[in-house]
Design a protein around this motif. Structure first.
Motif, PDB file in Angstrom:
ATOM      1  N   ARG B 417       0.934  -1.364  -0.130  1.00 15.28           N
ATOM      2  CA  ARG B 417      -0.058   0.266   0.236  1.00 15.28           C
ATOM      3  C   ARG B 417       0.544   1.538  -0.208  1.00 15.28           C
ATOM      4  N   GLU B 418       1.398   1.546   0.444  1.00 14.47           N
ATOM      5  CA  GLU B 418       2.339   2.755   1.285  1.00 14.47           C
ATOM      6  C   GLU B 418       3.203   2.726  -0.365  1.00 14.47           C
ATOM      7  N   ILE B 419       3.854   1.802  -0.887  1.00 13.74           N
ATOM      8  CA  ILE B 419       4.639   2.481  -2.136  1.00 13.74           C
ATOM      9  C   ILE B 419       4.064   2.293  -3.246  1.00 13.74           C
ATOM     10  N   ALA B 420       2.468   2.479  -3.102  1.00 13.32           N
ATOM     11  CA  ALA B 420       1.092   2.490  -4.405  1.00 13.32           C
ATOM     12  C   ALA B 420       1.092   3.089  -4.616  1.00 13.32           C
ATOM     13  N   SER B 421       1.330   4.235  -3.879  1.00  5.05           N
ATOM     14  CA  SER B 421       1.640   5.785  -4.147  1.00  5.05           C
ATOM     15  C   SER B 421       2.000   7.126  -4.374  1.00  5.05           C
ATOM     16  N   ALA B 422       3.338   5.489  -5.067  1.00  5.61           N
ATOM     17  CA  ALA B 422       4.511   6.421  -6.210  1.00  5.61           C
ATOM     18  C   ALA B 422       5.051   7.825  -5.126  1.00  5.61           C
ATOM     19  N   PRO B 423       5.569   6.732  -3.654  1.00 11.79           N
ATOM     20  CA  PRO B 423       6.127   7.922  -3.199  1.00 11.79           C
ATOM     21  C   PRO B 423       7.825   8.972  -3.251  1.00 11.79           C
ATOM     22  N   THR B 424       7.998   9.757  -2.661  1.00 13.97           N
ATOM     23  CA  THR B 424       9.094  10.277  -3.073  1.00 13.97           C
ATOM     24  C   THR B 424      10.399  10.501  -2.030  1.00 13.97           C
ATOM     25  N   VAL B 425       9.565   9.988  -0.953  1.00  9.48           N
ATOM     26  CA  VAL B 425      10.370   8.809   0.456  1.00  9.48           C
ATOM     27  C   VAL B 425       9.747   8.364   1.272  1.00  9.48           C
ATOM     28  N   LEU B 426      10.604   6.636   1.235  1.00  8.38           N
ATOM     29  CA  LEU B 426      10.220   6.152   1.932  1.00  8.38           C
ATOM     30  C   LEU B 426      10.339   5.689   3.262  1.00  8.38           C
ATOM     31  N   LEU B 427       9.973   5.102   4.457  1.00 11.63           N
ATOM     32  CA  LEU B 427      10.459   5.544   5.464  1.00 11.63           C
ATOM     33  C   LEU B 427      10.044   4.090   6.150  1.00 11.63           C
ATOM     34  N   THR B 428      10.924   3.220   6.132  1.00 12.20           N
ATOM     35  CA  THR B 428      10.497   1.953   6.834  1.00 12.20           C
ATOM     36  C   THR B 428      11.494   1.410   7.640  1.00 12.20           C
ATOM     37  N   ALA B 429      10.940   1.221   8.910  1.00 14.01           N
ATOM     38  CA  ALA B 429      11.377   0.678  10.120  1.00 14.01           C
ATOM     39  C   ALA B 429      10.752  -0.634  10.445  1.00 14.01           C
ATOM     40  N   TYR B 430      11.895  -1.491  10.605  1.00  9.72           N
ATOM     41  CA  TYR B 430      12.619  -3.062  10.621  1.00  9.72           C
ATOM     42  C   TYR B 430      11.038  -3.970   9.914  1.00  9.72           C
ATOM     43  N   ALA B 431      11.275  -3.006   8.140  1.00 14.50           N
ATOM     44  CA  ALA B 431      10.311  -4.014   7.443  1.00 14.50           C
ATOM     45  C   ALA B 431      10.486  -5.006   7.465  1.00 14.50           C
ATOM     46  N   VAL B 432      11.406  -5.783   7.537  1.00 21.26           N
ATOM     47  CA  VAL B 432      11.032  -7.804   8.078  1.00 21.26           C
ATOM     48  C   VAL B 432      12.000  -8.037   9.199  1.00 21.26           C
TER      49      VAL B 432
END
Lengths: 369, 512
Positions: B417-432
């Motif tokens: 969902r988060e990358i579907a909005s075509a971001p210019t900044v992506l913040l990820t915390a403990y993604a895995v």
């Protein structure tokens, strides 16, 4: 293998989602069982024929066309109150201040009837009653919501306390407006002019309330399920963190939802005073602000199911008062029966969500062999 | 091998939750004096299997033998009586009680805290734990809490120890300490089962690995005879590649400029102290640090969820125009046209709503669109279908509440969902965090694709190996301050590790 008889006799396991037919099958079975238990209890405690007692209950709710209409009217009022609480409950805001919000709505419409009844055209009075009673209920809902939003106070306590303030206010105005003087109560307001009495539709004094209840049911359903507000309410209820994360102003949603909730309670107050009783007392709500909490929960906050659950409660209630008079039993016995039936209905939800697995028969036989 | 005694022997264990089969006819032996690594993808039934051993669930079918005798484990107490102890992923401790009080909690017999404290000390000395029996839990670090959990099960005389993802919350140094303790226990003849997703840990610690896939037991092998690739293939059931690509950033330009950011928690504790850095477009900025040293506050401040005491956060768009983000809430930031996506640490508590279905969770980001008072569910439904299809989400359907899905699938939905909005900044915390190796690589891949699209990625991670592999630059936090920013291609694990515990790193100790 000798020791394996230590396996528990049964254990509880979660069920998957059951098909609708099965879910309702369990519920119907629960009601039948409840009736059987009630029958046994009735026979043992009173010696009366349970079938006759049940007949009395039905007689009480549907014995005559007037009784039937009153049953439906009462269902409608309880339904509106339950629907009023539902948006707040969906938000996990435990509004148990329905009593106070109804009373304030009722007080506002009584004030309009008494003070403006013979001064303004009737249509204008009724319009003002609508506006002021909804507003009064909304304000009574707003106050605890504001404290909750601003300082995170406990809404259960705040809404409950507001009930008592409302009761005292009504008691005060009862003295101010008492009629006739010295009677200590407000009699029928505008008995001669009928000013401010809500109009009859299709020649029936019951239909307006029922009609409004259906509109509110539909409205609340659409509001909660399809509107952006309804969606925000759900998100805030499930997780305030998530709501903030997507930029929902939690405080605003809490206040807005309680305005809606309080206003709908105010509408119920208007109907009770302007449409049904044409007077106001401190007990005019009959505890329905609390009963509605149960109705709403029983229906799992689904507006359409609420029609059923409020009907059930009213039906049992009216039947209970009938049997307490015809069989000379007191009201408490009727309450026992209502209690048994509700116990089974609420209890059967457990069997819808869980199954009980008994020790495998095959293994038992294995051991014997 | 044959003369080894099976401490626990599971035979034909089956467990279902409604229509979901969590374990199907699993046979597994656990031996004394051995560390067994239990491997499997998310949702393959590892935790369920171990929960049956520790008395939390009861198997639908099958038998459990302890030391060769059939046992019936109806409750955690039964499990303790049989000498089985489990350390759960989420600690089960009471914050306001001391270590000793937590350890004796629920034990029968007369309460004697003094004797208990003495016994705790003995256990600690025997295995080399460091626990102050009188310290309150809320004063403890994550690794101390975990130690208390382990002492708790040993105190109750556990001979069979189960650890569910014990290293997920530990620093490399703490992990090493834990492993040396576990090795001592093995020498002591205890049977140890460890559930983990980190392959290098499996290789360095375990004697034997057992693999589950979709609830079924696939097989076991000696650790020394296998390797990470083979184990992963067994878990996934097909060939997977274990390389993280790190393309060179294309035309990096400053995107987010953080300057002198200072954040205090509600209790007045300084969480971030004068933090300054720049995140560039087309680049992955890794953030390393011991858990709780300001990563969460940093990301939340950028996302508009955390008020700051001082400093500024500037967003610079493609055309070089800049906007101040500090002091604005997520909605205002979005209204400025800043396409900022945030994958928070707490997936179901913040990023998603557990009780809502996939469509409604997709709607979270888009429900405000349009002027109608009604929500539009058509686009989110399509997005949900697209995410399920493209990211291989395992779900019964898009109308399933997300809390019913396993961790990896939940994360795929959130990231999708988060990358579907075509971001210019992506913040990820403990993604895995908590994700199996296959899902992890899917997520790394997704993040890399965003980087190639020119997104400025800020990647908070806990696995240093991964951080070193994926990041272009690594910002190391230490107690809320910037300890240093290093080049991901040139630095070493030792350098970053020492910077995590000491500002600027301890140059003298680097050789160690």
């Amino acid at each position: 293998m000798k020791k394996s008889n230590r396996e528990p006799l049964f254990h509880i396991a979660k069920r998957g989602t059951l098909p609708y037919s099965k879910v309702w099958g369990i519920r119907v079975l629960a009601v039948i069982l409840a009736l059987l238990v009630c029958a046994v209890v009735t026979t043992i405690l009173t010696g009366d024929n349970p079938i006759q007692v049940y007949g009395g209950i039905i007689q009480g709710a549907f014995g005559s066309s007037r009784k039937t209409w009153i049953t439906f009217q009462n269902v409608a009022v309880l339904l509106i109150i339950s629907l009023a609480l539902t948006p707040a409950f969906r938000m996990r805001f435990w509004n148990i201040g329905g009593e106070g919000q109804i009373l304030m709505g009722g007080l506002a419409s009584a004030a309009c009837m008494i003070c403006l009844g013979d001064k303004l055209p009737n249509a204008l009075v009724i319009l003002l009653m609508f506006v002021t009673s909804l507003l009064a209920g909304a304000i009574w809902g707003l106050i605890p919501a504001f404290f909750k939003a601003k300082w995170n106070t406990n809404e259960t306590l705040a809404t409950l306390m507001m009930n008592y303030i409302a009761i005292q206010l009504v008691a005060y105005f009862t003295v101010v407006w008492e009629m006739p003087k010295g009677s200590g109560k407000i009699g029928i307001i505008n008995q001669d002019s009928n000013a401010g009495w809500l109009p009859q539709i299709f020649g029936s004094k019951y239909l307006l309330t029922i009609f409004l209840a259906l509109i509110v049911t539909l409205g609340v359903h659409i509001y909660l399920k399809y509107s952006k507000h309804g969606y925000e309410i759900c998100v805030v209820g499930e997780s305030e963190q998530t709501a903030r994360y997507v930029g929902i102003k939690v405080e605003k949603v809490i206040i807005r939802t309680m305005l809606v909730s309080g206003a709908l309670c105010g509408l119920a107050g208007l109907l009770l005073v302007g449409g049904i009783n044409h007077t106001i007392t401190t007990t005019i709500t009959g505890g329905q602000g609390f009963t509605a909490v149960m109705v709403s929960w029983l229906a799992k906050f689904n507006p359409f199911t609420m029609i059923l659950t409020s009907f059930l409660i009213i039906f049992l209630n009216r039947g209970a008062s009938e049997i307490s008079t015809t069989f000379g039993l007191n009201q408490s016995f009727a309450d026992i029966l209502t209690g048994i039936i509700l116990f089974f209905i609420i209890g059967c939800e457990f069997f819808i969500n869980y199954k009980i697995q008994f020790r495998k028969k095959s293994r038992k036989e294995e051991k014997k062999a | 091998m044959e003369q080894k005694i099976a401490a626990v022997s599971l035979k034909n264990i089956t467990k279902t939750f409604g229509p979901v089969v969590a374990n199907e006819k699993v046979n597994l032996d656990i031996y004394k004096g051995e560390i067994l690594a239990l491997l499997g993808e998310n949702g393959s039934g590892k935790t369920t299997l171990m929960n049956m051993l520790s008395g939390i669930y009861f198997p639908d079918e099958g038998q459990i033998f302890i030391d060769g005798k059939e046992a019936v484990i109806k409750s955690p107490k039964d499990a303790f009586d049989l000498g089985i102890g489990m350390v759960h992923q989420h600690f089960k401790l009471i914050d306001v009680l001391t270590a000793t009080e937590n350890i004796v909690l629920g034990m029968e017999g007369k309460l004697n805290l003094k004797d208990a404290a003495v016994k705790i000390q003995q256990i600690c000395e025997k295995y080399g734990f460091e626990v102050d029996p009188n310290q309150k839990i809320y004063d403890m670090s994550v690794s101390q809490k975990q130690t208390v959990e382990i002492v708790k099960v040993l105190f109750r005389g556990a001979n069979i120890l189960i650890l569910d993802e014990p290293t997920a919350v530990l620093t490399p140094q703490e992990t090493e300490k834990l492993f040396s303790v576990l090795r001592k226990m093995r020498e002591d003849g205890k049977a140890i089962v460890i559930i983990t997703h980190k392959m290098h840990e499996v290789e360095s610690l375990s004697d034997r690995v057992a693999v589950l896939r979709r609830g079924c037991y696939i097989g076991d092998m000696m650790t020394k005879d296998t390797n990470a690739a083979e184990m992963t293939n067994m878990m996934v059931g097909r060939q997977v590649s274990l390389n993280i690509v790190r393309p060179m950033p294309i035309n990096p330009k400053p995107r987010i400029k953080v300057d002198g950011l200072t954040v205090r928690s509600e209790d007045g504790i300084v969480k971030l102290n004068d933090v300054s850095f720049t995140a560039n477009s087309g680049e992955i900025l890794g953030i390393a640090g011991i858990s709780g040293c300001g990563q969460k506050e940093l990301l939340e401040a950028i996302a508009g969820l955390q008020p700051a005491e001082a400093g500024s956060i500037t967003y610079i768009n493609e055309d070089g125009e800049s906007e101040e983000l500090l002091g604005k809430d997520p909605r205002k930031i979005a209204d400025l046209g800043v396409a900022l996506s945030f994958v928070p640490e707490d997936r179901l508590g913040m990023g998603l709503v557990g009780n809502m279905d996939l469509t409604n969770n997709m709607l979270l980001r888009s429900f405000r669109k349009g002027r109608s008072v009604f929500t539009d569910r058509k686009a989110p439904r399509q997005l949900a279908e697209k995410v399920v299809e493209e990211l291989d989400v395992v779900t019964p359907g898009i109308s399933t509440p997300v809390r019913r899905l396993s961790g990896g699938n939940v994360q795929k939905i959130l990231v999708g969902r988060e990358i579907a909005s075509a971001p210019t900044v992506l913040l990820t915390a403990y993604a895995v965090r908590g994700l199996d190796i296959n899902s992890s690589y899917t997520i790394y891949d997704l993040i890399n694709k965003q980087k190639m699209k020119g997104v400025a990625v800020i990647f908070v991670g806990e696995d240093l190996d991964v951080l070193l592999e994926i990041s272009d630059r690594i910002l190391v936090l230490c107690g809320g301050s910037v300890s240093g920013i290093v080049d991901g291609r040139k630095t070493t694990k030792a350098e970053v590790g020492s910077m995590m515990t000491l500002i600027g790193g301890d140059k003298n100790n680097e050789e160690k």
